[in-house]
Design a protein around this motif. Sequence first.
Motif, mmCIF file in Angstrom:
data_model
loop_
_atom_site.group_PDB
_atom_site.id
_atom_site.type_symbol
_atom_site.label_atom_id
_atom_site.label_comp_id
_atom_site.label_asym_id
_atom_site.label_seq_id
_atom_site.Cartn_x
_atom_site.Cartn_y
_atom_site.Cartn_z
ATOM 1 N N SER A 120 1.717 4.971 1.250
ATOM 2 C CA SER A 120 1.459 5.748 2.462
ATOM 3 C C SER A 120 0.515 6.902 2.134
ATOM 4 O O SER A 120 0.477 7.388 1.001
ATOM 5 N N SER A 121 -0.228 7.337 3.131
ATOM 6 C CA SER A 121 -1.202 8.406 2.902
ATOM 7 C C SER A 121 -0.519 9.704 2.478
ATOM 8 O O SER A 121 -1.066 10.462 1.678
ATOM 9 N N LEU A 122 0.684 9.958 2.970
ATOM 10 C CA LEU A 122 1.417 11.167 2.577
ATOM 11 C C LEU A 122 1.822 11.102 1.107
ATOM 12 O O LEU A 122 1.656 12.072 0.362
ATOM 13 N N LYS A 123 2.340 9.941 0.685
ATOM 14 C CA LYS A 123 2.718 9.763 -0.719
ATOM 15 C C LYS A 123 1.496 9.894 -1.621
ATOM 16 O O LYS A 123 1.549 10.524 -2.673
ATOM 17 N N LEU A 124 0.390 9.287 -1.204
ATOM 18 C CA LEU A 124 -0.841 9.343 -1.990
ATOM 19 C C LEU A 124 -1.335 10.780 -2.105
ATOM 20 O O LEU A 124 -1.721 11.228 -3.179
ATOM 21 N N LYS A 125 -1.271 11.525 -0.993
ATOM 22 C CA LYS A 125 -1.695 12.921 -1.003
ATOM 23 C C LYS A 125 -0.843 13.737 -1.971
ATOM 24 O O LYS A 125 -1.364 14.533 -2.753
ATOM 25 N N GLU A 144 0.840 -1.192 0.000
ATOM 26 C CA GLU A 144 0.000 0.000 0.000
ATOM 27 C C GLU A 144 0.878 1.246 0.000
ATOM 28 O O GLU A 144 1.978 1.247 0.533
#
Length: 89
Positions: A6-11, A4
Motif C-alpha cells: 500500500s502507498s501508506l506502507k511504502l511511504k 503490492e
Amino acid sequence: MGREISSLKLKKMIERINELITELGWEPTDEIVVQVGGVAATGTATHPDANPKWAKPFGSVTYQKDAFIVIKNVNRNPVIPSQPNNEKV
C-alpha cells in the motif's frame, strides 16, 4: 511478486530508510545500490532428463522464501585484499 505494498506502507518504509541513512551519516553524493539476498542461481548445466523440481535450468535464479533486500553504500565498502601471513611455522 503479484502483491503490492500500500502507498501508506511504502511511504513509511521510505521515511524509515531516510532516517537510517541520516543516522548512518551517509552523504547525498554516496553511491547507493539495492541488491537482493537469499537467492539460488544455477551455475551448472544439468542432464536433459533431470527432474526439473531439483535441477533448475542453467542460469535460472530462484528467490527463496526468506529473501531480503540490501541497501548498500558502495563508497563506504572498501575492498581490502587479504594479506599473506608472515608468521613462520
